[in-house]
Scaffold this active site. Structure first.
Site, PDB file in Angstrom:
ATOM      1  N   TYR A 144       0.843  -1.207   0.000  1.00 14.98           N
ATOM      2  CA  TYR A 144       0.000   0.000   0.000  1.00 14.98           C
ATOM      3  C   TYR A 144       0.876   1.255   0.000  1.00 14.98           C
ATOM      4  O   TYR A 144       0.744   2.127  -0.857  1.00 14.98           O
ATOM      5  CB  TYR A 144      -0.901  -0.038   1.227  1.00 14.98           C
ATOM      6  CG  TYR A 144      -1.905   1.093   1.315  1.00 14.98           C
ATOM      7  CD1 TYR A 144      -3.022   1.137   0.491  1.00 14.98           C
ATOM      8  CD2 TYR A 144      -1.744   2.113   2.260  1.00 14.98           C
ATOM      9  CE1 TYR A 144      -3.953   2.158   0.591  1.00 14.98           C
ATOM     10  CE2 TYR A 144      -2.677   3.135   2.360  1.00 14.98           C
ATOM     11  CZ  TYR A 144      -3.779   3.157   1.529  1.00 14.98           C
ATOM     12  OH  TYR A 144      -4.703   4.180   1.633  1.00 14.98           O
ATOM     13  N   ASP A 145       1.809   1.300   0.970  1.00  9.08           N
ATOM     14  CA  ASP A 145       2.613   2.513   1.146  1.00  9.08           C
ATOM     15  C   ASP A 145       3.466   2.807  -0.089  1.00  9.08           C
ATOM     16  O   ASP A 145       3.489   3.928  -0.598  1.00  9.08           O
ATOM     17  CB  ASP A 145       3.551   2.378   2.359  1.00  9.08           C
ATOM     18  CG  ASP A 145       2.809   2.129   3.660  1.00  9.08           C
ATOM     19  OD1 ASP A 145       1.589   1.870   3.624  1.00  9.08           O
ATOM     20  OD2 ASP A 145       3.459   2.178   4.728  1.00  9.08           O
ATOM     21  N   GLU A 146       4.175   1.779  -0.564  1.00 10.56           N
ATOM     22  CA  GLU A 146       5.076   1.998  -1.705  1.00 10.56           C
ATOM     23  C   GLU A 146       4.277   2.180  -2.995  1.00 10.56           C
ATOM     24  O   GLU A 146       4.689   2.921  -3.883  1.00 10.56           O
ATOM     25  CB  GLU A 146       6.075   0.837  -1.849  1.00 10.56           C
ATOM     26  CG  GLU A 146       7.016   0.675  -0.653  1.00 10.56           C
ATOM     27  CD  GLU A 146       8.065   1.772  -0.520  1.00 10.56           C
ATOM     28  OE1 GLU A 146       7.904   2.875  -1.088  1.00 10.56           O
ATOM     29  OE2 GLU A 146       9.069   1.519   0.193  1.00 10.56           O
ATOM     30  N   GLY A 147       3.139   1.496  -3.101  1.00 12.09           N
ATOM     31  CA  GLY A 147       2.283   1.690  -4.279  1.00 12.09           C
ATOM     32  C   GLY A 147       1.824   3.135  -4.361  1.00 12.09           C
ATOM     33  O   GLY A 147       1.868   3.772  -5.427  1.00 12.09           O
ATOM     34  N   ASN A 173      -6.430   9.480   8.249  1.00 10.48           N
ATOM     35  CA  ASN A 173      -7.569   8.606   8.619  1.00 10.48           C
ATOM     36  C   ASN A 173      -8.904   9.340   8.574  1.00 10.48           C
ATOM     37  O   ASN A 173      -9.114  10.302   9.313  1.00 10.48           O
ATOM     38  CB  ASN A 173      -7.360   8.043  10.026  1.00 10.48           C
ATOM     39  CG  ASN A 173      -6.127   7.181  10.115  1.00 10.48           C
ATOM     40  OD1 ASN A 173      -5.008   7.676   9.917  1.00 10.48           O
ATOM     41  ND2 ASN A 173      -6.295   5.905  10.390  1.00 10.48           N
ATOM     42  N   ASN A 189     -14.462  -1.008  13.435  1.00 13.36           N
ATOM     43  CA  ASN A 189     -14.336  -2.122  14.393  1.00 13.36           C
ATOM     44  C   ASN A 189     -14.884  -1.742  15.769  1.00 13.36           C
ATOM     45  O   ASN A 189     -15.715  -2.452  16.340  1.00 13.36           O
ATOM     46  CB  ASN A 189     -12.861  -2.511  14.578  1.00 13.36           C
ATOM     47  CG  ASN A 189     -12.443  -3.607  13.613  1.00 13.36           C
ATOM     48  OD1 ASN A 189     -13.162  -3.934  12.681  1.00 13.36           O
ATOM     49  ND2 ASN A 189     -11.268  -4.167  13.843  1.00 13.36           N
TER      50      ASN A 189
HETATM   51  P1  NAD Z   1     -12.713   1.780   0.081  1.00 16.67           P
HETATM   52  O1  NAD Z   1     -12.033   0.460   0.165  1.00 16.67           O
HETATM   53  O2  NAD Z   1     -14.059   1.935   0.684  1.00 16.67           O
HETATM   54  O3  NAD Z   1     -12.824   2.262  -1.439  1.00 16.67           O
HETATM   55  C1  NAD Z   1     -11.930   1.885  -2.444  1.00 16.67           C
HETATM   56  C2  NAD Z   1     -12.728   1.602  -3.704  1.00 16.67           C
HETATM   57  O4  NAD Z   1     -11.824   1.258  -4.763  1.00 16.67           O
HETATM   58  C3  NAD Z   1     -13.685   0.417  -3.540  1.00 16.67           C
HETATM   59  O5  NAD Z   1     -14.957   0.743  -4.038  1.00 16.67           O
HETATM   60  C4  NAD Z   1     -13.023  -0.679  -4.370  1.00 16.67           C
HETATM   61  O6  NAD Z   1     -13.947  -1.629  -4.868  1.00 16.67           O
HETATM   62  C5  NAD Z   1     -12.323   0.119  -5.434  1.00 16.67           C
HETATM   63  N1  NAD Z   1     -11.199  -0.580  -6.068  1.00 16.67           N
HETATM   64  C6  NAD Z   1     -10.186  -1.240  -5.460  1.00 16.67           C
HETATM   65  N2  NAD Z   1      -9.347  -1.746  -6.374  1.00 16.67           N
HETATM   66  C7  NAD Z   1      -9.831  -1.375  -7.592  1.00 16.67           C
HETATM   67  C8  NAD Z   1      -9.417  -1.603  -8.930  1.00 16.67           C
HETATM   68  N3  NAD Z   1      -8.306  -2.298  -9.215  1.00 16.67           N
HETATM   69  N4  NAD Z   1     -10.165  -1.088  -9.934  1.00 16.67           N
HETATM   70  C9  NAD Z   1     -11.308  -0.396  -9.672  1.00 16.67           C
HETATM   71  N5  NAD Z   1     -11.748  -0.157  -8.434  1.00 16.67           N
HETATM   72  C10 NAD Z   1     -11.012  -0.634  -7.401  1.00 16.67           C
HETATM   73  O7  NAD Z   1     -11.687   2.835   0.708  1.00 16.67           O
HETATM   74  P2  NAD Z   1     -11.853   4.405   0.964  1.00 16.67           P
HETATM   75  O8  NAD Z   1     -11.616   4.638   2.391  1.00 16.67           O
HETATM   76  O9  NAD Z   1     -13.055   4.925   0.327  1.00 16.67           O
HETATM   77  O10 NAD Z   1     -10.559   4.954   0.199  1.00 16.67           O
HETATM   78  C11 NAD Z   1     -10.644   5.574  -1.067  1.00 16.67           C
HETATM   79  C12 NAD Z   1      -9.276   6.085  -1.466  1.00 16.67           C
HETATM   80  O11 NAD Z   1      -8.808   7.032  -0.511  1.00 16.67           O
HETATM   81  C13 NAD Z   1      -8.220   4.997  -1.565  1.00 16.67           C
HETATM   82  O12 NAD Z   1      -7.383   5.276  -2.676  1.00 16.67           O
HETATM   83  C14 NAD Z   1      -7.444   5.156  -0.283  1.00 16.67           C
HETATM   84  O13 NAD Z   1      -6.116   4.724  -0.417  1.00 16.67           O
HETATM   85  C15 NAD Z   1      -7.537   6.649  -0.040  1.00 16.67           C
HETATM   86  N6  NAD Z   1      -7.369   6.960   1.391  1.00 16.67           N
HETATM   87  C16 NAD Z   1      -8.380   6.719   2.284  1.00 16.67           C
HETATM   88  C17 NAD Z   1      -8.177   6.990   3.628  1.00 16.67           C
HETATM   89  C18 NAD Z   1      -9.251   6.776   4.652  1.00 16.67           C
HETATM   90  O14 NAD Z   1      -8.988   6.965   5.843  1.00 16.67           O
HETATM   91  N7  NAD Z   1     -10.476   6.422   4.326  1.00 16.67           N
HETATM   92  C19 NAD Z   1      -6.944   7.506   4.068  1.00 16.67           C
HETATM   93  C20 NAD Z   1      -5.939   7.706   3.128  1.00 16.67           C
HETATM   94  C21 NAD Z   1      -6.155   7.453   1.793  1.00 16.67           C
HETATM   95  N1  UDP Z   2      -6.561  -0.832  15.701  1.00 14.95           N
HETATM   96  C1  UDP Z   2      -6.950  -1.329  16.927  1.00 14.95           C
HETATM   97  N2  UDP Z   2      -8.014  -2.195  16.974  1.00 14.95           N
HETATM   98  C2  UDP Z   2      -8.719  -2.549  15.863  1.00 14.95           C
HETATM   99  C3  UDP Z   2      -8.328  -2.023  14.608  1.00 14.95           C
HETATM  100  C4  UDP Z   2      -7.233  -1.159  14.564  1.00 14.95           C
HETATM  101  O1  UDP Z   2      -6.360  -1.022  17.972  1.00 14.95           O
HETATM  102  O2  UDP Z   2      -9.682  -3.327  15.994  1.00 14.95           O
HETATM  103  C5  UDP Z   2      -5.420   0.122  15.649  1.00 14.95           C
HETATM  104  C6  UDP Z   2      -4.360  -0.204  14.614  1.00 14.95           C
HETATM  105  O3  UDP Z   2      -3.397  -1.087  15.157  1.00 14.95           O
HETATM  106  C7  UDP Z   2      -3.799   1.172  14.325  1.00 14.95           C
HETATM  107  C8  UDP Z   2      -4.981   2.113  14.502  1.00 14.95           C
HETATM  108  O4  UDP Z   2      -5.941   1.376  15.258  1.00 14.95           O
HETATM  109  O5  UDP Z   2      -2.818   1.502  15.269  1.00 14.95           O
HETATM  110  C9  UDP Z   2      -5.620   2.566  13.204  1.00 14.95           C
HETATM  111  O6  UDP Z   2      -5.882   1.426  12.427  1.00 14.95           O
HETATM  112  P1  UDP Z   2      -6.615   1.483  11.012  1.00 14.95           P
HETATM  113  O7  UDP Z   2      -6.518   0.118  10.420  1.00 14.95           O
HETATM  114  O8  UDP Z   2      -7.952   2.080  11.177  1.00 14.95           O
HETATM  115  O9  UDP Z   2      -5.774   2.524  10.153  1.00 14.95           O
HETATM  116  P2  UDP Z   2      -4.216   2.744   9.846  1.00 14.95           P
HETATM  117  O10 UDP Z   2      -3.388   1.861  10.738  1.00 14.95           O
HETATM  118  O11 UDP Z   2      -4.056   2.390   8.419  1.00 14.95           O
HETATM  119  O12 UDP Z   2      -4.003   4.164  10.153  1.00 14.95           O
END
Ligand code: NAD
Ligand code: UDP
Ligand code: UDP
Length: 312
Positions: A144-147, A173, A189
């Site tokens: 995820y991170d490197e992508g 987040n 969760n």
């Molecule tokens: P999500 O998983 O609800 O939405 C991602 C969507 O992308 C889904 O509908 C999924 O079906 C679609 N998808 C995945 N792979 C695909 C592919 N190969 N082709 C077409 N569609 C594809 O997640 P989200 O929270 O809505 O996140 C949306 C975007 O925002 C992501 O790119 C995520 O990395 C970024 N983002 C979200 C957060 C957050 O906290 N929610 C934080 C940082 C970055």
């Molecule tokens: N986390 C937790 N309990 C859970 C799910 C997540 O304590 O049931 C923690 C997780 O280890 C991380 C933080 O909550 O430290 C945020 O996790 P999340 O997966 O929401 O996002 P990200 O780690 O990608 O910021």
């Protein structure tokens, strides 16, 4: 009327963004492969004449005519992006190349949904956009991170090499209604566990911090970024600087849900960042944006949503 492509538009953030773009009288095309998204998130839009959906995987080319592209396609929760890590990297990298190719051919402005994960487990706090990050290139979060880091590189190279109009936001987040029940992220969760009076699973000792932004604020920022002046490329941090430990978050959710759940402690997943908080001066200066919704108000809305979904 603008024709706007939202990749990942059937997901949590993408569906809220699509709602906003439709409300603002744009023609919206969502491309999504339903890996983590769902029809439920967009079913209320299906009969709207200004909305169109195509089931499409962004790792394959896509030929459509649009003016703007929001590139959100990518699973965002650790359990989902680690389920098929090779596909996660392909989605970020091949997906970015295809969407940039599309932007190059059509002249569309393209916005990338990047992430605070590009900072990895950061040594500086709060994180500013000029910090290059501390990312493990071979760990379980790396797909995820490197992508996402490589996607940022591609965006800047298409900008320099082909003069594309690019925009990058680094999203911290974000939570709200339509997060998937089984998504594994901390907010969903904890709320689901609290509403069902099940144990609240704290990973590690719960002292790690995150800063939580409500989805409506995030959508405001994304739309402002897309429509910002040409010279605003980003990356710009978008998030709510109110920082909480996971223990504090659990306490807030327990109180708001009046739950009887107990806290239980589980092993901390590897490479889990210890602290995260956005520095948002750039968003304030360049987008005139800052979050408006407090964690309490946003969590209340989210809890109401999950109550409906669970029928509690
Ligand atoms: P999500 O998983 O609800 O939405 C991602 C969507 O992308 C889904 O509908 C999924 O079906 C679609 N998808 C995945 N792979 C695909 C592919 N190969 N082709 C077409 N569609 C594809 O997640 P989200 O929270 O809505 O996140 C949306 C975007 O925002 C992501 O790119 C995520 O990395 C970024 N983002 C979200 C957060 C957050 O906290 N929610 C934080 C940082 C970055
Ligand atoms: N986390 C937790 N309990 C859970 C799910 C997540 O304590 O049931 C923690 C997780 O280890 C991380 C933080 O909550 O430290 C945020 O996790 P999340 O997966 O929401 O996002 P990200 O780690 O990608 O910021
Ligand atoms: N592409 C796409 N839709 C378009 C134009 C291009 O999906 O409307 C894809 C195309 O398949 C290519 C990628 O975007 O693999 C990158 O396009 P670019 O023009 O940069 O590269 P090239 O076609 O020269 O390899």
């Amino acid at each position: 009327m603008k024709k706007i492509l939202v990749t990942g538009g059937a997901g949590f953030l993408g569906s809220h963004l699509s709602d906003r773009l439709i409300a603002e009288k744009n023609d919206v095309l969502v491309a999504d492969n339903f890996f983590t998204g769902s029809k439920k998130n967009i079913e209320h839009l299906i009969n709207n004449p200004f909305f169109e959906f195509i089931r499409h995987d962004v790792t394959f080319p896509l030929y459509v005519e649009v003016n703007q592209i929001y590139n959100l396609a990518c699973p965002a929760s650790p359990i989902h992006y680690q389920h098929d890590p090779v596909q996660t990297t392909k989605t970020s990298v091949h997906g970015a190349i295809n969407m940039l190719g599309l932007a190059k051919r059509t002249g569309a402005t393209i916005l990338q949904a990047s992430t605070s994960e590009v900072y990895g487990d950061p040594e500086i706090h709060p994180q500013t956009e000029d910090y290059w990050g501390r990312v493990n290139p071979i760990g379980i979060r790396s797909c995820y991170d490197e992508g996402k880091r490589c996607a940022e590189t591609l965006f800047f190279d298409y900008h320099r090499q082909h003069q594309l109009q690019i925009k990058i936001v680094r999203i911290f987040n974000t939570y709200g209604p339509r997060m998937a029940l089984n998504d594994g992220r901390v907010v969903s969760n904890f709320i689901v566990q609290a509403l069902l009076n099940k144990d609240i699973t704290i990973y590690g000792d719960g002292s790690q911090t995150r800063s939580f932004c409500y989805v409506d604020d995030l959508v405001d920022a994304m739309v402002s970024m897309m429509n910002s002046p040409k010279d605003v490329l980003g990356p710009i941090n978008i998030g709510n600087p109110a920082e909480h430990s996971m223990l504090e978050l659990a306490e807030i959710i327990l109180k708001l849900t009046e739950s009887k759940s107990k806290l239980v402690f589980r092993p901390l997943p590897s490479d889990d960042p210890k602290q995260r908080k956005p520095h948002i001066q750039q968003a304030k200066d360049k987008l005139r944006w800052e979050p408006k919704v407090s964690v309490h108000d946003g969590l209340k809305e989210t809890i109401n949503y999950f109550k409906k979904v669970l029928g509690t």
